[in-house]
Design a protein around this motif. Structure first.
Motif, mmCIF file in Angstrom:
data_model
loop_
_atom_site.group_PDB
_atom_site.id
_atom_site.type_symbol
_atom_site.label_atom_id
_atom_site.label_comp_id
_atom_site.label_asym_id
_atom_site.label_seq_id
_atom_site.Cartn_x
_atom_site.Cartn_y
_atom_site.Cartn_z
ATOM 1 N N GLY A 59 71.570 53.329 50.842
ATOM 2 C CA GLY A 59 72.582 54.351 50.629
ATOM 3 C C GLY A 59 73.546 54.017 49.515
ATOM 4 O O GLY A 59 74.383 54.843 49.153
ATOM 5 N N LEU A 60 73.422 52.811 48.961
ATOM 6 C CA LEU A 60 74.324 52.374 47.895
ATOM 7 C C LEU A 60 73.665 52.390 46.526
ATOM 8 O O LEU A 60 74.314 52.097 45.522
ATOM 9 C CB LEU A 60 74.848 50.967 48.198
ATOM 10 C CG LEU A 60 75.574 50.812 49.537
ATOM 11 C CD1 LEU A 60 75.944 49.368 49.775
ATOM 12 C CD2 LEU A 60 76.801 51.715 49.599
ATOM 13 N N VAL A 61 72.355 52.709 46.496
ATOM 14 C CA VAL A 61 71.590 52.685 45.251
ATOM 15 C C VAL A 61 70.729 53.943 45.175
ATOM 16 O O VAL A 61 70.149 54.369 46.178
ATOM 17 C CB VAL A 61 70.677 51.429 45.188
ATOM 18 C CG1 VAL A 61 69.862 51.412 43.909
ATOM 19 C CG2 VAL A 61 71.508 50.154 45.306
ATOM 20 N N LYS A 62 70.625 54.514 43.989
ATOM 21 C CA LYS A 62 69.740 55.673 43.814
ATOM 22 C C LYS A 62 68.286 55.247 43.942
ATOM 23 O O LYS A 62 67.885 54.211 43.410
ATOM 24 C CB LYS A 62 69.965 56.320 42.451
ATOM 25 C CG LYS A 62 71.297 57.027 42.313
ATOM 26 C CD LYS A 62 71.448 57.640 40.933
ATOM 27 C CE LYS A 62 72.783 58.357 40.801
ATOM 28 N NZ LYS A 62 72.950 58.961 39.458
ATOM 29 N N GLY A 63 67.509 56.046 44.661
ATOM 30 C CA GLY A 63 66.100 55.736 44.858
ATOM 31 C C GLY A 63 65.204 56.797 44.275
ATOM 32 O O GLY A 63 65.640 57.912 43.956
ATOM 33 N N SER A 64 63.911 56.447 44.139
ATOM 34 C CA SER A 64 62.915 57.373 43.590
ATOM 35 C C SER A 64 61.619 57.268 44.372
ATOM 36 O O SER A 64 61.298 56.219 44.934
ATOM 37 C CB SER A 64 62.638 57.062 42.111
ATOM 38 O OG SER A 64 63.783 57.238 41.326
ATOM 39 N N LEU A 65 60.869 58.353 44.379
ATOM 40 C CA LEU A 65 59.514 58.380 44.915
ATOM 41 C C LEU A 65 58.580 58.713 43.764
ATOM 42 O O LEU A 65 58.746 59.743 43.100
ATOM 43 C CB LEU A 65 59.377 59.420 46.021
ATOM 44 C CG LEU A 65 57.974 59.551 46.618
ATOM 45 C CD1 LEU A 65 57.599 58.304 47.427
ATOM 46 C CD2 LEU A 65 57.868 60.809 47.500
ATOM 47 N N LEU A 66 57.608 57.833 43.527
ATOM 48 C CA LEU A 66 56.639 58.006 42.449
ATOM 49 C C LEU A 66 55.244 58.093 43.040
ATOM 50 O O LEU A 66 54.973 57.548 44.120
ATOM 51 C CB LEU A 66 56.707 56.821 41.483
ATOM 52 C CG LEU A 66 58.101 56.432 40.986
ATOM 53 C CD1 LEU A 66 58.071 55.075 40.311
ATOM 54 C CD2 LEU A 66 58.625 57.485 40.034
ATOM 55 N N THR A 67 54.355 58.769 42.360
ATOM 56 C CA THR A 67 52.961 58.812 42.793
ATOM 57 C C THR A 67 52.052 58.437 41.631
ATOM 58 O O THR A 67 52.426 58.543 40.462
ATOM 59 C CB THR A 67 52.558 60.212 43.320
ATOM 60 O OG1 THR A 67 52.765 61.181 42.296
ATOM 61 C CG2 THR A 67 53.348 60.575 44.561
ATOM 62 N N THR A 68 50.852 57.993 41.986
ATOM 63 C CA THR A 68 49.822 57.707 41.002
ATOM 64 C C THR A 68 48.475 58.011 41.640
ATOM 65 O O THR A 68 48.342 58.044 42.868
ATOM 66 C CB THR A 68 49.884 56.238 40.525
ATOM 67 O OG1 THR A 68 48.969 56.054 39.437
ATOM 68 C CG2 THR A 68 49.537 55.267 41.633
ATOM 69 N N ASN A 69 47.483 58.237 40.818
ATOM 70 C CA ASN A 69 46.136 58.494 41.319
ATOM 71 C C ASN A 69 45.528 57.191 41.805
ATOM 72 O O ASN A 69 45.714 56.136 41.188
ATOM 73 C CB ASN A 69 45.281 59.112 40.214
ATOM 74 C CG ASN A 69 43.973 59.650 40.745
ATOM 75 O OD1 ASN A 69 43.071 58.905 41.095
ATOM 76 N ND2 ASN A 69 43.865 60.971 40.808
ATOM 77 N N ALA A 70 44.797 57.256 42.910
ATOM 78 C CA ALA A 70 44.179 56.056 43.479
ATOM 79 C C ALA A 70 43.090 55.494 42.572
ATOM 80 O O ALA A 70 42.651 54.352 42.771
ATOM 81 C CB ALA A 70 43.605 56.365 44.860
ATOM 82 N N ASN A 71 42.665 56.252 41.590
ATOM 83 C CA ASN A 71 41.678 55.775 40.621
ATOM 84 C C ASN A 71 42.333 55.277 39.334
ATOM 85 O O ASN A 71 41.638 54.915 38.388
ATOM 86 C CB ASN A 71 40.681 56.890 40.293
ATOM 87 C CG ASN A 71 39.881 57.303 41.507
ATOM 88 O OD1 ASN A 71 39.358 56.458 42.217
ATOM 89 N ND2 ASN A 71 39.817 58.605 41.760
ATOM 90 N N GLY A 72 43.673 55.282 39.319
ATOM 91 C CA GLY A 72 44.401 54.862 38.123
ATOM 92 C C GLY A 72 45.008 56.067 37.421
ATOM 93 O O GLY A 72 44.688 57.211 37.719
ATOM 94 N N GLY A 73 45.916 55.795 36.520
ATOM 95 C CA GLY A 73 46.586 56.873 35.798
ATOM 96 C C GLY A 73 48.065 56.585 35.711
ATOM 97 O O GLY A 73 48.547 55.547 36.168
ATOM 98 N N SER A 74 48.802 57.510 35.149
ATOM 99 C CA SER A 74 50.228 57.291 34.940
ATOM 100 C C SER A 74 51.016 57.572 36.214
ATOM 101 O O SER A 74 50.528 58.222 37.139
ATOM 102 C CB SER A 74 50.731 58.182 33.803
ATOM 103 O OG SER A 74 50.494 59.543 34.112
ATOM 104 N N LEU A 75 52.260 57.074 36.238
ATOM 105 C CA LEU A 75 53.169 57.340 37.347
ATOM 106 C C LEU A 75 53.821 58.701 37.164
ATOM 107 O O LEU A 75 54.193 59.080 36.060
ATOM 108 C CB LEU A 75 54.250 56.261 37.419
ATOM 109 C CG LEU A 75 53.825 54.895 37.934
ATOM 110 C CD1 LEU A 75 54.956 53.882 37.746
ATOM 111 C CD2 LEU A 75 53.442 54.968 39.404
#
Length: 199
Positions: A59-75
Motif C-alpha cells: 500500500g506504500l508503493v505503486k504496483g503493476s500487473l504485466l502479462t507475456t505470452n507463454a511462448n515468449g514475447g514482449s511484456l
C-alpha cells in the motif's frame, strides 16, 4: 502451472540474473521468457498461453500487473501505477479481480475486469482481493471488513497477520456485477465476537 509446466522467477545476484522462466515440474526443459529487474514478484498462469507478473504488493508503493505470452514475447502492462495492487484470476482466466488502495494503504476498493473488456468495473466493495475466492461458475465470494482501521497499511499488514478485521461475507454475481450480503458480522459482534477471515 499449466499442463504440467510451472512458471518461476530465478534470481542470481552474483551473476546479475533475474528472469522469469517456465519448465517441467522437475526443473527440466526450462525456457526463459523474460529478463526483468523486479524482485519478489507474484506469478500467475491464468490461461494456456498467458503468464501474468504482479509486482510485490504494498500500500506504500505503486504496483503493476504485466502479462507475456507463454511462448515468449514482449511484456504488456495490464494495470499500472496503483497503490496496494493485489490480483486474483478465475480458474478459466476469463476474469481478473483486483484491489487497490490510496497512497497510504487505506480505503481498499475491489474491481473486476472481464476478458475482452477495456474498462474494469468498480464493485463498490471495500476489501482486498486476497480475501476473495472464485467459485467454479466464476462467482466471487469475499470477506469484507466492517471497518478498515485507518492505521493499517493494506495489504502489508494483512500479510503480516496484524490486521484484525471483523468480516462480513458477500457474493458477487459476475454476470451482472451485483453483490449480495451472505453474512453480516454485526450479528455476532453484538454477541461480543469478531469473525476474521484470513487467506
Amino acid at each position: 502451472t499449466s499442463q504440467n509446466r510451472i512458471v518461476y522467477q530465478f534470481i542470481d545476484g552474483q551473476l546479475g540474473i533475474n528472469k522469469i522462466s517456465i519448465s517441467d515440474p522437475d526443473g527440466l526443459n526450462w525456457k526463459t521468457l523474460q529478463n526483468i529487474r523486479m524482485e519478489n514478484v507474484r506469478l500467475f498462469w491464468p490461461k494456456q498461453d498467458l503468464i501474468a507478473i504482479l509486482t510485490a504488493p504494498s500500500g506504500l508503493v505503486k504496483g503493476s500487473l504485466l502479462t507475456t505470452n507463454a511462448n515468449g514475447g514482449s511484456l504488456v502492462r495490464v494495470l499500472g501505477d496503483l497503490f496496494g495492487l493485489t490480483v486474483q484470476y478465475s480458474s478459466d482466466g476469463n476474469f481478473l479481480l483486483y484491489s487497490m488502495t490510496d497512497q497510504g494503504g487505506h480505503s481498499p476498493s475491489l474491481h473486476l475486469l472481464k476478458d475482452g473488456d477495456a474498462n474494469p468495473q468498480n464493485l463498490q466493495i471495500n476489501t482486498i482481493s486476497d480475501k476473495c475466492a472464485f467459485s467454479q461458475n466464476n462467482n466471487i465470494y469475499c470477506a469484507v471488513p466492517s471497518v478498515t482501521n485507518g492505521s493499517l497499511v493494506l495489504p502489508d499488514d494483512f500479510y503480516k497477520n496484524i490486521a484484525n478485521f471483523s468480516d462480513s461475507f458477500f457474493k458477487i454475481d459476475t454476470q451482472n456485477n451485483r453483490s449480495f450480503s451472505l453474512f453480516d458480522s454485526s450479528f455476532i459482534k453484538g454477541l461480543g465476537y469478531d469473525f476474521n477471515v484470513s487467506d
